[in-house]
Design a protein around this motif. Structure first.
Motif, PDB file in Angstrom:
ATOM      1  N   ALA A   4      -6.890  -6.843 -10.938  1.00 18.28           N
ATOM      2  CA  ALA A   4      -8.216  -7.082 -10.365  1.00 18.28           C
ATOM      3  C   ALA A   4      -8.636  -5.930  -9.461  1.00 18.28           C
ATOM      4  N   ASP A   5      -7.708  -5.440  -8.647  1.00 23.18           N
ATOM      5  CA  ASP A   5      -8.018  -4.288  -7.791  1.00 23.18           C
ATOM      6  C   ASP A   5      -8.318  -3.055  -8.625  1.00 23.18           C
ATOM      7  N   SER A   6      -7.558  -2.875  -9.693  1.00 22.60           N
ATOM      8  CA  SER A   6      -7.775  -1.709 -10.549  1.00 22.60           C
ATOM      9  C   SER A   6      -9.175  -1.725 -11.151  1.00 22.60           C
ATOM     10  N   LEU A   7      -9.645  -2.901 -11.559  1.00 22.76           N
ATOM     11  CA  LEU A   7     -10.961  -3.010 -12.170  1.00 22.76           C
ATOM     12  C   LEU A   7     -12.079  -2.654 -11.202  1.00 22.76           C
ATOM     13  N   TRP A  11      -3.510   0.896  -7.632  1.00 24.98           N
ATOM     14  CA  TRP A  11      -2.424   1.595  -6.941  1.00 24.98           C
ATOM     15  C   TRP A  11      -2.377   3.079  -7.305  1.00 24.98           C
ATOM     16  N   GLY A  12      -2.704   3.395  -8.535  1.00 25.12           N
ATOM     17  CA  GLY A  12      -2.691   4.798  -8.939  1.00 25.12           C
ATOM     18  C   GLY A  12      -3.657   5.650  -8.143  1.00 25.12           C
ATOM     19  N   ASN A  13      -4.769   5.079  -7.723  1.00 25.80           N
ATOM     20  CA  ASN A  13      -5.725   5.789  -6.878  1.00 25.80           C
ATOM     21  C   ASN A  13      -5.260   5.842  -5.427  1.00 25.80           C
ATOM     22  N   ARG A  14      -4.627   4.775  -4.981  1.00 25.45           N
ATOM     23  CA  ARG A  14      -4.333   4.630  -3.556  1.00 25.45           C
ATOM     24  C   ARG A  14      -3.025   5.280  -3.111  1.00 25.45           C
ATOM     25  N   CYS A  15      -2.031   5.274  -3.987  1.00 26.83           N
ATOM     26  CA  CYS A  15      -0.706   5.764  -3.597  1.00 26.83           C
ATOM     27  C   CYS A  15      -0.727   7.195  -3.054  1.00 26.83           C
ATOM     28  N   PRO A  16      -1.386   8.149  -3.730  1.00 29.54           N
ATOM     29  CA  PRO A  16      -1.393   9.517  -3.190  1.00 29.54           C
ATOM     30  C   PRO A  16      -2.069   9.610  -1.819  1.00 29.54           C
ATOM     31  N   ILE A  17      -3.094   8.772  -1.608  1.00 25.73           N
ATOM     32  CA  ILE A  17      -3.794   8.786  -0.320  1.00 25.73           C
ATOM     33  C   ILE A  17      -2.885   8.233   0.776  1.00 25.73           C
ATOM     34  N   ASN A  29      -9.392  -5.385   6.417  1.00 23.05           N
ATOM     35  CA  ASN A  29     -10.704  -4.856   6.052  1.00 23.05           C
ATOM     36  C   ASN A  29     -11.225  -5.347   4.710  1.00 23.05           C
ATOM     37  N   GLY A  30     -10.380  -5.968   3.886  1.00 21.45           N
ATOM     38  CA  GLY A  30     -10.818  -6.474   2.602  1.00 21.45           C
ATOM     39  C   GLY A  30     -11.348  -5.416   1.662  1.00 21.45           C
ATOM     40  N   PHE A  31     -10.868  -4.177   1.790  1.00 21.01           N
ATOM     41  CA  PHE A  31     -11.312  -3.043   0.976  1.00 21.01           C
ATOM     42  C   PHE A  31     -12.791  -2.695   1.204  1.00 21.01           C
ATOM     43  N   THR A  72      14.206  10.393  23.565  1.00 18.30           N
ATOM     44  CA  THR A  72      14.020   9.968  22.186  1.00 18.30           C
ATOM     45  C   THR A  72      12.556   9.579  22.017  1.00 18.30           C
ATOM     46  N   ILE A  73      11.830  10.320  21.209  1.00 20.27           N
ATOM     47  CA  ILE A  73      10.414  10.058  20.959  1.00 20.27           C
ATOM     48  C   ILE A  73      10.183  10.058  19.460  1.00 20.27           C
ATOM     49  N   PHE A  74       9.593   8.984  18.952  1.00 18.41           N
ATOM     50  CA  PHE A  74       9.275   8.936  17.528  1.00 18.41           C
ATOM     51  C   PHE A  74       8.102   7.992  17.299  1.00 18.41           C
ATOM     52  N   THR A  75       7.570   8.017  16.089  1.00 18.70           N
ATOM     53  CA  THR A  75       6.462   7.141  15.741  1.00 18.70           C
ATOM     54  C   THR A  75       6.956   6.029  14.825  1.00 18.70           C
ATOM     55  N   ALA A  76       6.421   4.845  15.038  1.00 15.78           N
ATOM     56  CA  ALA A  76       6.713   3.693  14.194  1.00 15.78           C
ATOM     57  C   ALA A  76       5.387   3.085  13.756  1.00 15.78           C
ATOM     58  N   ALA A  77       5.385   2.441  12.609  1.00 15.55           N
ATOM     59  CA  ALA A  77       4.131   1.912  12.086  1.00 15.55           C
ATOM     60  C   ALA A  77       4.373   0.681  11.240  1.00 15.55           C
ATOM     61  N   SER A  78       3.272  -0.035  10.977  1.00 10.31           N
ATOM     62  CA  SER A  78       3.270  -1.164  10.067  1.00 10.31           C
ATOM     63  C   SER A  78       2.121  -0.980   9.098  1.00 10.31           C
ATOM     64  N   TYR A  79       2.404  -1.177   7.788  1.00  9.92           N
ATOM     65  CA  TYR A  79       1.367  -0.920   6.789  1.00  9.92           C
ATOM     66  C   TYR A  79       1.493  -1.917   5.638  1.00  9.92           C
ATOM     67  N   ASN A  80       0.506  -2.798   5.514  1.00 14.71           N
ATOM     68  CA  ASN A  80       0.424  -3.672   4.347  1.00 14.71           C
ATOM     69  C   ASN A  80      -0.183  -2.843   3.215  1.00 14.71           C
ATOM     70  N   LEU A  81       0.614  -2.581   2.187  1.00 14.61           N
ATOM     71  CA  LEU A  81       0.216  -1.673   1.117  1.00 14.61           C
ATOM     72  C   LEU A  81      -0.725  -2.303   0.096  1.00 14.61           C
ATOM     73  N   ARG A  82      -0.826  -3.617   0.088  1.00 11.33           N
ATOM     74  CA  ARG A  82      -1.549  -4.378  -0.920  1.00 11.33           C
ATOM     75  C   ARG A  82      -0.829  -4.297  -2.273  1.00 11.33           C
ATOM     76  N   ASN A  83      -0.438  -5.451  -2.777  1.00 13.66           N
ATOM     77  CA  ASN A  83       0.283  -5.481  -4.040  1.00 13.66           C
ATOM     78  C   ASN A  83      -0.567  -4.924  -5.178  1.00 13.66           C
ATOM     79  N   ALA A  84       0.070  -4.268  -6.106  1.00 17.26           N
ATOM     80  CA  ALA A  84      -0.632  -3.699  -7.259  1.00 17.26           C
ATOM     81  C   ALA A  84      -1.030  -4.817  -8.211  1.00 17.26           C
TER      82      ALA A  84
END
Length: 312
Positions: A41-44, A49-55, A234-236, A26-38
């Motif tokens: 202030a981030d949008s400005l 999120w609209g920019n980041r989600c597809p990436i 990384n603080g963006f 049994t071999i698989f990948t697992a991960a942890s990812y803090n997505l950053r809440n939408a």
């Protein structure tokens, strides 16, 4: 036909007739990812999120995450990410009301690889069965768990994902103890993976409460191959560097960690004016414009490749 060939053919026939199979892995990948809440202030500042989600969706697909814990995602973020990841589903509830409100600690998984047998959620507090703030924390914090079966081999395991408080020192230690208690209650004999944003690095008491118990190991420490040129926050800002890892993957000893990586993937967005970049040693046929480096979240994801020898 020589004697060795005859023996080989006979062995294959016996396996087919008996329905027996050689040991599977049994071999698989697992991960942890803090997505950053939408948030607005981030949008400005160009990190909406609209920019980041597809990436993020393409990053998950390219690096072939099979199962991964997320933090901070609001329901609309999780739903839009799921739409971009048609081979995945997710589990988890909002920390504010146990339904849809507030940030989630959702777990995404490949539906073609895993069968979800059971799942649930608990709060990191003295009253884990209901939405609540624990100890000296300043916000409600939640842990989502799932009992999964790897379809190809039948291997069963637990997957826990959480987001610890960013202020409460006692709360983080107590949360570390609580999640290990829950592992025993939910499936004492089942191997387990724990992912999350722990809001402390590898030098703090709550980290030690996880690694010194004998139940869990830090995948970073036991990996055969380690690729971690930076810490995980990384603080963006793509120019920031830290040795602190506040996002972790912990595993019980059943898992052998083949690879561990902090994925520092970035993407490019056009600068105002989109001027031609000033570069040296560039063929005149090549057009290079002036862009700026962006990061899909203010955390880098952590990914591990695990192996389990499973006999059926």
């Amino acid at each position: 036909m020589n004697y060795k060939n005859s023996i080989g053919i006979l062995s294959v026939i016996i396996i087919l007739l008996c329905g027996c199979q050689p040991d599977k892995k049994t071999i698989f990948t697992a991960a942890s990812y803090n997505l950053r809440n939408a948030n607005s202030a981030d949008s400005l500042q160009g990190d909406g999120w609209g920019n980041r989600c597809p990436i993020i969706a393409r990053l998950v697909q390219f690096h072939e995450f099979d199962i991964f814990g997320t933090q901070e995602g609001l329901r609309h973020q999780l739903d839009s990410l799921k739409t971009s990841l048609p081979k995945y589903d997710y589990i988890g509830v909002g920390r504010n009301d146990g339904k849809k409100e507030g940030e989630h600690a959702a777990i995404f998984y490949r539906i073609d690889k895993f069968e979800l047998l059971e799942h649930g959620d608990f709060w990191l507090s003295e009253t884990p069965e209901k939405p609540s703030v624990g100890w000296d924390a300043v916000l409600p914090r939640i842990c989502t768990w799932g009992h999964f079966k790897y379809k190809d081999t039948g291997f069963e395991f637990l997957f826990f994902n959480l987001h610890m408080d960013h202020i409460g020192k006692q709360a983080r230690v107590e949360s570390a103890l609580l999640v290990q208690q829950k592992m025993k209650e939910i499936g004492e004999n089942l191997p387990a993976i724990l992912t999350g944003d722990f809001n402390v690095d590898q030098t703090h008491r709550s980290y030690l409460a996880l690694t010194e118990s004998g139940i869990l190991r830090d995948a970073f420490e036991v990996a055969d191959l380690r690729y971690a040129t930076n810490g995980t926050f990384n603080g963006f800002d793509s120019d920031n560097y830290t040795e602190s890892r506040i996002d972790h993957v912990f595993v019980t000893p059943t898992f052998h960690i083949l690879k561990y990586g902090v994925l520092t993937d970035s993407y490019r967005r056009m600068k105002e004016g989109n001027q031609k970049a000033s570069v040296k040693d560039c063929p005149e046929e090549i057009s290079i414009r002036s862009y700026e480096s962006r990061i899909p979240s203010d955390h880098f994801p952590v990914m591990v490749k695990l192996e389990v020898c499973d006999k059926n």
